[in-house]
Design a protein around this motif. Structure first.
Motif, PDB file in Angstrom:
ATOM      1  N   THR A 293       1.773  28.701  34.099  1.00  0.00           N
ATOM      2  CA  THR A 293       1.674  27.414  34.790  1.00  0.00           C
ATOM      3  C   THR A 293       2.007  26.257  33.854  1.00  0.00           C
ATOM      4  O   THR A 293       2.584  25.252  34.277  1.00  0.00           O
ATOM      5  CB  THR A 293       0.268  27.207  35.382  1.00  0.00           C
ATOM      6  OG1 THR A 293      -0.711  27.294  34.339  1.00  0.00           O
ATOM      7  CG2 THR A 293      -0.041  28.240  36.446  1.00  0.00           C
ATOM      8  N   GLY A 294       1.657  26.396  32.568  1.00  0.00           N
ATOM      9  CA  GLY A 294       2.028  25.368  31.608  1.00  0.00           C
ATOM     10  C   GLY A 294       3.532  25.244  31.466  1.00  0.00           C
ATOM     11  O   GLY A 294       4.077  24.130  31.385  1.00  0.00           O
ATOM     12  N   ALA A 315      -4.459  11.459  36.557  1.00  0.00           N
ATOM     13  CA  ALA A 315      -5.621  11.794  37.385  1.00  0.00           C
ATOM     14  C   ALA A 315      -5.474  13.136  38.080  1.00  0.00           C
ATOM     15  O   ALA A 315      -6.485  13.775  38.415  1.00  0.00           O
ATOM     16  CB  ALA A 315      -5.842  10.699  38.440  1.00  0.00           C
ATOM     17  N   ALA A 316      -4.244  13.593  38.309  1.00  0.00           N
ATOM     18  CA  ALA A 316      -4.030  14.793  39.131  1.00  0.00           C
ATOM     19  C   ALA A 316      -4.662  16.034  38.523  1.00  0.00           C
ATOM     20  O   ALA A 316      -5.323  16.821  39.232  1.00  0.00           O
ATOM     21  CB  ALA A 316      -2.534  15.008  39.342  1.00  0.00           C
ATOM     22  N   GLY A 317      -4.487  16.238  37.208  1.00  0.00           N
ATOM     23  CA  GLY A 317      -5.033  17.433  36.580  1.00  0.00           C
ATOM     24  C   GLY A 317      -6.546  17.524  36.682  1.00  0.00           C
ATOM     25  O   GLY A 317      -7.078  18.529  37.178  1.00  0.00           O
ATOM     26  N   PRO A 318      -7.290  16.520  36.221  1.00  0.00           N
ATOM     27  CA  PRO A 318      -8.747  16.568  36.360  1.00  0.00           C
ATOM     28  C   PRO A 318      -9.207  16.669  37.805  1.00  0.00           C
ATOM     29  O   PRO A 318     -10.201  17.344  38.097  1.00  0.00           O
ATOM     30  CB  PRO A 318      -9.202  15.238  35.731  1.00  0.00           C
ATOM     31  CG  PRO A 318      -8.103  14.832  34.827  1.00  0.00           C
ATOM     32  CD  PRO A 318      -6.850  15.352  35.446  1.00  0.00           C
ATOM     33  N   ALA A 319      -8.485  16.012  38.741  1.00  0.00           N
ATOM     34  CA  ALA A 319      -8.895  16.054  40.142  1.00  0.00           C
ATOM     35  C   ALA A 319      -8.786  17.464  40.717  1.00  0.00           C
ATOM     36  O   ALA A 319      -9.729  17.964  41.346  1.00  0.00           O
ATOM     37  CB  ALA A 319      -8.053  15.075  40.959  1.00  0.00           C
ATOM     38  N   VAL A 320      -7.649  18.112  40.501  1.00  0.00           N
ATOM     39  CA  VAL A 320      -7.458  19.473  41.024  1.00  0.00           C
ATOM     40  C   VAL A 320      -8.432  20.439  40.353  1.00  0.00           C
ATOM     41  O   VAL A 320      -9.039  21.296  41.012  1.00  0.00           O
ATOM     42  CB  VAL A 320      -6.001  19.928  40.820  1.00  0.00           C
ATOM     43  CG1 VAL A 320      -5.830  21.378  41.253  1.00  0.00           C
ATOM     44  CG2 VAL A 320      -5.055  19.029  41.610  1.00  0.00           C
ATOM     45  N   ALA A 321      -8.595  20.309  39.022  1.00  0.00           N
ATOM     46  CA  ALA A 321      -9.539  21.182  38.323  1.00  0.00           C
ATOM     47  C   ALA A 321     -10.959  20.966  38.831  1.00  0.00           C
ATOM     48  O   ALA A 321     -11.721  21.930  39.011  1.00  0.00           O
ATOM     49  CB  ALA A 321      -9.480  20.917  36.818  1.00  0.00           C
ATOM     50  N   GLY A 322     -11.331  19.715  39.091  1.00  0.00           N
ATOM     51  CA  GLY A 322     -12.669  19.437  39.604  1.00  0.00           C
ATOM     52  C   GLY A 322     -12.915  20.072  40.961  1.00  0.00           C
ATOM     53  O   GLY A 322     -13.988  20.629  41.217  1.00  0.00           O
ATOM     54  N   ALA A 343      -4.826  25.202  36.652  1.00  0.00           N
ATOM     55  CA  ALA A 343      -4.419  23.896  37.196  1.00  0.00           C
ATOM     56  C   ALA A 343      -4.300  22.854  36.097  1.00  0.00           C
ATOM     57  O   ALA A 343      -3.354  22.055  36.078  1.00  0.00           O
ATOM     58  CB  ALA A 343      -5.416  23.443  38.259  1.00  0.00           C
ATOM     59  N   ILE A 344      -5.270  22.862  35.182  1.00  0.00           N
ATOM     60  CA  ILE A 344      -5.191  21.931  34.056  1.00  0.00           C
ATOM     61  C   ILE A 344      -3.952  22.223  33.215  1.00  0.00           C
ATOM     62  O   ILE A 344      -3.238  21.311  32.782  1.00  0.00           O
ATOM     63  CB  ILE A 344      -6.470  22.034  33.201  1.00  0.00           C
ATOM     64  CG1 ILE A 344      -7.616  21.294  33.880  1.00  0.00           C
ATOM     65  CG2 ILE A 344      -6.258  21.467  31.818  1.00  0.00           C
ATOM     66  CD1 ILE A 344      -7.488  19.783  33.849  1.00  0.00           C
ATOM     67  N   CYS A 345      -3.666  23.495  32.975  1.00  0.00           N
ATOM     68  CA  CYS A 345      -2.497  23.872  32.178  1.00  0.00           C
ATOM     69  C   CYS A 345      -1.196  23.502  32.891  1.00  0.00           C
ATOM     70  O   CYS A 345      -0.180  23.230  32.237  1.00  0.00           O
ATOM     71  CB  CYS A 345      -2.526  25.367  31.868  1.00  0.00           C
ATOM     72  SG  CYS A 345      -3.822  25.838  30.705  1.00  0.00           S
ATOM     73  N   LEU A 347      -0.758  20.794  34.793  1.00  0.00           N
ATOM     74  CA  LEU A 347      -0.557  19.349  34.813  1.00  0.00           C
ATOM     75  C   LEU A 347      -0.692  18.687  33.442  1.00  0.00           C
ATOM     76  O   LEU A 347      -0.255  17.555  33.261  1.00  0.00           O
ATOM     77  CB  LEU A 347      -1.540  18.715  35.800  1.00  0.00           C
ATOM     78  CG  LEU A 347      -1.252  19.110  37.253  1.00  0.00           C
ATOM     79  CD1 LEU A 347      -2.426  18.784  38.159  1.00  0.00           C
ATOM     80  CD2 LEU A 347       0.001  18.429  37.754  1.00  0.00           C
ATOM     81  N   THR A 348      -1.269  19.386  32.456  1.00  0.00           N
ATOM     82  CA  THR A 348      -1.363  18.821  31.115  1.00  0.00           C
ATOM     83  C   THR A 348       0.004  18.496  30.516  1.00  0.00           C
ATOM     84  O   THR A 348       0.189  17.415  29.944  1.00  0.00           O
ATOM     85  CB  THR A 348      -2.155  19.764  30.185  1.00  0.00           C
ATOM     86  OG1 THR A 348      -3.507  19.828  30.641  1.00  0.00           O
ATOM     87  CG2 THR A 348      -2.140  19.248  28.760  1.00  0.00           C
ATOM     88  N   PRO A 349       1.010  19.397  30.609  1.00  0.00           N
ATOM     89  CA  PRO A 349       2.320  19.022  30.066  1.00  0.00           C
ATOM     90  C   PRO A 349       2.967  17.851  30.785  1.00  0.00           C
ATOM     91  O   PRO A 349       3.763  17.121  30.188  1.00  0.00           O
ATOM     92  CB  PRO A 349       3.153  20.305  30.230  1.00  0.00           C
ATOM     93  CG  PRO A 349       2.433  21.126  31.216  1.00  0.00           C
ATOM     94  CD  PRO A 349       0.996  20.794  31.063  1.00  0.00           C
ATOM     95  N   VAL A 350       2.635  17.648  32.043  1.00  0.00           N
ATOM     96  CA  VAL A 350       3.155  16.484  32.765  1.00  0.00           C
ATOM     97  C   VAL A 350       2.587  15.204  32.143  1.00  0.00           C
ATOM     98  O   VAL A 350       3.309  14.226  31.910  1.00  0.00           O
ATOM     99  CB  VAL A 350       2.801  16.576  34.260  1.00  0.00           C
ATOM    100  CG1 VAL A 350       3.303  15.343  34.998  1.00  0.00           C
ATOM    101  CG2 VAL A 350       3.376  17.840  34.880  1.00  0.00           C
ATOM    102  N   ILE A 351       1.278  15.224  31.846  1.00  0.00           N
ATOM    103  CA  ILE A 351       0.650  14.079  31.193  1.00  0.00           C
ATOM    104  C   ILE A 351       1.251  13.878  29.800  1.00  0.00           C
ATOM    105  O   ILE A 351       1.582  12.756  29.397  1.00  0.00           O
ATOM    106  CB  ILE A 351      -0.871  14.285  31.089  1.00  0.00           C
ATOM    107  CG1 ILE A 351      -1.494  14.456  32.479  1.00  0.00           C
ATOM    108  CG2 ILE A 351      -1.532  13.135  30.352  1.00  0.00           C
ATOM    109  CD1 ILE A 351      -2.950  14.887  32.454  1.00  0.00           C
ATOM    110  N   GLY A 352       1.405  14.971  29.064  1.00  0.00           N
ATOM    111  CA  GLY A 352       1.951  14.872  27.712  1.00  0.00           C
ATOM    112  C   GLY A 352       3.370  14.323  27.701  1.00  0.00           C
ATOM    113  O   GLY A 352       3.729  13.514  26.846  1.00  0.00           O
TER     114      GLY A 352
END
Length: 434
Positions: A293-294, A315-322, A343-345, A347-352
């Motif tokens: 997924t990353g 916000a998307a990564g924390p929201a989906v993970a939550g 899910a975090i993995c 969306l984390t590269p998108v944030i990065g």
């Protein structure tokens, strides 16, 4: 120095016509990408194999585990000085020095492993040199990418650089397993060879990339006290730039909390799922899924960046993970817990990638290395507490309770991300450097 001088390359690139050649036709970017893809692959194998080498040499699991601690501590200590060096000296020379040093040290480790028992001191020295080289290489490489890639292609370039790391994490463990079956020293020899290949790619960069460097600050010879004060001010210039920029300052604080939760979630997943029947298989499947997924997240990052505001991306990564963690709390499902990590993995590269593009277009060239180092230092400073927090939580709460607590924390971060200030626009060519 003006911002026009500091960021002339991105500004000029921004004026390039839409028909700029694709990245695959950019020789300098292609060389850097291929060299680092090989290097990432070799380093990912060493990360898996080196503890096994120490265990095979008769060392305890606690001693073998110190390798990871040494890597983390070295990275934190070296990051700020590495950014300073990247802003003062030729980027190609720094990258060559980093690659050749890592080639030499892992060639020694490989030969020693082939010959017999690897001493712990040699293993520790090797990971220290490797991490010093990695911290020195990263800001220099980012500065060269900023120089050779047109501004409109930077989102794709940053995303492709992230994708190669995830691809290495997917392929390296399996390759390491196959090579270890032949000899414990073989993956280490391959790692040394990948650093040599990366050095060749850096050596072959074009004259434009070879000349890449930030212009050193010059002044009259200072006194000893003035020299010390100037050095400290120059060393911390990136930190002061981040602290003085509202967007970067807010995003750094938010990312610090996100990285802490991410590390805690990783270890809660490993320790929580690993305790059950078939736990090792479940953990392995979860980690593989997260790496996949990353990689997907890295590839879709440019598409999402063009369509979504950075507040929504963060916000998307924390929201989906939550949400998934809330499902795990309600159902007691380990699958939902693992899905939150995936899910975090994703969306984390998108944030990065979004943050990387902001940095290369916003930060003046002469403090670019120190600013990226400062961002990394601040956002990762609490990461060592993540594993400890996960262990303490699992010792006092059931897995569902840990999921509920994580769900609340990620929800808070998602709301705070939506309140991020807008990213400032890149400076005009004739505006003064901050």
């Amino acid at each position: 120095m003006t911002t026009a001088e500091a960021g002339a390359e991105p500004t000029a690139s921004a004026a390039a016509p839409p028909s700029s050649p694709p990245l695959r036709a950019n020789r300098d970017f292609r060389l850097l990408w291929i060299g680092q893809a090989l290097s990432d692959f070799g380093s990912s194998m060493t990360f898996v194999v080196l503890p096994l080498v120490l265990l095979a040499g008769g060392y305890s699991t606690s001693v073998a585990g110190t390798v990871g601690t040494v890597i983390l501590v070295t990275a934190m200590v070296a990051r700020m000085p590495a950014g300073y060096l990247a802003d003062r000296y030729n980027h190609r020379a720094l990258m060559l020095a980093a690659d050749l040093a890592r080639f030499a040290v892992f060639a020694v480790v490989a030969v020693w492993t082939f010959a017999g028992r690897l001493p712990l001191a040699v293993a520790v020295a090797a990971v220290v040199v490797a991490q010093l080289g990695a911290e020195l290489f990263k800001p220099s490489q980012s500065a060269v990418v900023r120089l050779v890639v047109p501004r409109e292609q930077l989102p794709t370039a940053v995303s492709l650089n992230q994708a190669r790391g995830y691809a290495a994490e997917i392929a390296a463990p399996a390759a390491a397993g196959l090579l270890v079956a032949v000899s414990l020293g073989l993956p280490l020899a391959v790692d040394a060879a990948t650093f040599a290949a990366s050095a060749v790619c850096v050596y072959l960069l074009s004259p434009t990339a070879r000349a890449s460097r930030a212009t050193p600050l010059t002044a009259a010879p200072p006194t000893a006290d003035e020299a010390e004060e100037r050095f400290l001010r120059r060393l911390t210039a990136g930190l002061r730039y981040v602290a003085g920029n509202r967007f970067l300052r807010t995003l750094a604080v938010l990312s610090t909390g996100l990285n802490l939760l991410f590390q805690a979630l990783v270890y809660a997943l490993i320790l929580g799922l690993g305790q059950g029947e078939g736990g090792s298989g479940a953990v392995g499947a979860a980690m593989s899924a997260a790496a996949v997924t990353g990689l997907v997240g890295s590839l879709v990052a440019p598409f999402l960046q063009r369509r979504l505001r950075i507040q929504v991306l963060v916000a998307a990564g924390p929201a989906v993970a939550g949400v998934l963690l809330a499902v795990a709390w309600w159902s007691g499902s380990g699958v939902a817990f693992a899905a939150s990590f995936a899910a975090i993995c994703l969306l984390t590269p998108v944030i990065g990638a979004a943050l990387g593009v902001v940095l290369v277009t916003l930060v003046p060239r002469e403090i670019f290395g120190r600013t990226t180092a400062a961002i990394g230092f601040v956002t990762e400073i609490l990461q060592p507490l993540g594993p400890l927090a996960a262990g303490l939580l699992l010792a006092t709460l059931p897995m569902s309770g840990v999921a509920a607590l994580f769900a609340c924390c990620f929800a808070v971060l998602a709301v705070l991300a939506l309140l991020l200030p807008n990213a400032p626009k890149p400076p005009a060519p004739d505006s003064p450097t901050p």
